[in-house]
Scaffold this active site. Structure first.
Site, PDB file in Angstrom:
ATOM      1  N   GLN A  11      55.481   5.538  74.105  1.00 20.79           N
ATOM      2  CA  GLN A  11      56.059   5.778  75.463  1.00 20.79           C
ATOM      3  C   GLN A  11      57.319   6.555  75.344  1.00 20.79           C
ATOM      4  O   GLN A  11      58.386   6.519  74.611  1.00 20.79           O
ATOM      5  CB  GLN A  11      56.132   4.320  76.012  1.00 20.79           C
ATOM      6  N   SER A  91      54.372   2.728  68.270  1.00 26.17           N
ATOM      7  CA  SER A  91      54.529   1.728  69.175  1.00 26.17           C
ATOM      8  C   SER A  91      53.130   1.745  69.924  1.00 26.17           C
ATOM      9  O   SER A  91      52.069   1.471  69.427  1.00 26.17           O
ATOM     10  CB  SER A  91      55.671   2.106  70.209  1.00 26.17           C
ATOM     11  N   LEU A  92      53.175   2.274  71.321  1.00 30.18           N
ATOM     12  CA  LEU A  92      51.905   2.498  71.883  1.00 30.18           C
ATOM     13  C   LEU A  92      50.864   3.154  71.100  1.00 30.18           C
ATOM     14  O   LEU A  92      49.714   3.267  71.349  1.00 30.18           O
ATOM     15  CB  LEU A  92      52.330   2.913  73.259  1.00 30.18           C
ATOM     16  N   ARG A 116      48.349  -5.109  78.340  1.00 33.10           N
ATOM     17  CA  ARG A 116      49.593  -4.639  77.221  1.00 33.10           C
ATOM     18  C   ARG A 116      50.770  -4.225  78.183  1.00 33.10           C
ATOM     19  O   ARG A 116      52.045  -4.807  78.293  1.00 33.10           O
ATOM     20  CB  ARG A 116      49.379  -3.784  76.275  1.00 33.10           C
ATOM     21  N   HIS A 196      60.263  -4.322  71.181  1.00 35.27           N
ATOM     22  CA  HIS A 196      60.245  -4.637  69.843  1.00 35.27           C
ATOM     23  C   HIS A 196      61.547  -5.397  69.587  1.00 35.27           C
ATOM     24  O   HIS A 196      62.088  -5.392  68.813  1.00 35.27           O
ATOM     25  CB  HIS A 196      60.277  -3.226  69.268  1.00 35.27           C
ATOM     26  N   GLN A 245      53.866  -6.468  66.231  1.00 31.57           N
ATOM     27  CA  GLN A 245      54.650  -5.319  66.616  1.00 31.57           C
ATOM     28  C   GLN A 245      55.317  -5.313  67.955  1.00 31.57           C
ATOM     29  O   GLN A 245      56.423  -4.910  68.069  1.00 31.57           O
ATOM     30  CB  GLN A 245      53.630  -3.970  66.966  1.00 31.57           C
TER      31      GLN A 245
END
Length: 315
Positions: A11, A91-92, A116, A196, A245
């Protein structure tokens, strides 16, 4: 013999109009976008191509938009028989890596990502959390800043001299003030969600329950996981690590160093941006490794990457 890793953007890589030239040039990319629109029962393509920056930056649109863009690029590369040895997503982007490794289907990935995004947005009220990036400092110095500031922790270890932190907005303000007094460069990030860190625990618990409805398969290609910078292929462990994560740091620098030590010398950023390419370049330079970096964010870059990599195929 050259070895290649595909890296999927996270992102922040999004911008209005992204991928339109690729959409216009590749029928297989068009099919991915149309499939996403139909499955989500919304005109996601219109938001991506013609929506405002404010609209696209809403997490509920950003996450499925980037997943769709990355899936479209990967489909072009796969159709063109481009060779790759490892996968990693920031991440994403880790969810697109799961899709690319045939751990989950595109439809299931869209469903999970939509939830999510919802769970992350609902985990903490807007304005209560925040993120910042600290530049040109050691891990020890960043840890010290976090301890002095209160409820803030390192959240992304991006590359040498670039670490992001996440936490309560009040603690982020304190950290920025301390950094300024000490002559340390630190900048607030334009995000509404402190990713995170433990503030995402409610989202992690909800997503863990939600993904139990879905079947994961073992990966056909190893994925270097954000949670521990180690390769994974087992379905049951994917389900655990994608949840961890959310509340733990992304160890991107360690992940790239792991790949470099394995002899990976070609890195392909799959997504509309070029942030990961820049991070990889700095990590490789710091490690004294010579590498090739390829990008895919425009039709020209994608065509060049296809030309460079086509000829091998992962079954």
């Amino acid at each position: 013999m050259s070895k290649t890793a595909f890296l999927f953007s996270g992102q922040g890589a999004q911008y209005p109009g992204m991928m339109k030239d690729i959409y216009d040039s590749y029928p297989e990319a068009q099919n991915i976008f149309k499939h996403a629109d139909t499955y989500l029962n919304m005109n996601l393509s219109e938001i991506i191509f013609n929506g405002s920056e404010e609209l696209l930056n809403q997490t509920k649109y950003t996450q499925p938009a980037l997943l769709t863009c990355e899936a479209a690029i990967f489909t072009v590369l796969k159709t063109s028989k481009c060779k790759y040895d490892f996968l990693e997503g920031f991440s994403l982007g880790e969810w697109t890596a799961l899709l690319a490794a045939d751990v989950i289907s595109f439809e299931n990935a869209l469903s999970i990502i939509r939830k999510r995004a919802q769970y992350m947005q609902e985990a903490i009220p807007i304005g209560v959390g925040g993120m910042a990036v600290v530049l040109n400092q050691s891990i020890e110095t960043v840890n010290e800043l976090c301890l002095q500031s209160g409820e803030v922790v390192p959240s992304n270890y991006n590359c040498p001299g670039q670490i992001t932190v996440s936490g309560k907005d009040s603690a982020i303000r304190t950290l920025l003030e301390i950094a300024e007094k000490r002559g340390i460069i630190a900048k607030r990030l334009a995000v509404s969600i402190p990713s995170h860190c433990m503030l995402m625990q409610p989202a992690a618990e909800q997503l863990q329950t939600y993904i139990e409805n879905y079947s994961f398969s073992d990966a056909k290609v190893p994925i270097i996981m954000n949670y521990n910078a180690q390769p994974e292929t087992k379905s049951v462990l994917f389900k655990k690590k994608v949840i961890l994560q959310l509340t733990n740091p992304v160890y991107f620098e360690a992940s790239i160093n792991y790949l470099l030590n394995l002899g990976i010398d070609s890195f392909v950023e799959i997504g509309p941006g070029k942030t990961l390419a820049g991070l990889v370049k700095r990590i490789a330079k710091n490690s004294g490794k010579k590498i090739r970096i390829l990008k895919t964010g425009s039709v020209e870059l994608l065509n060049e990457t296809v030309k460079e990599l086509s000829g091998g195929h992962n079954e």
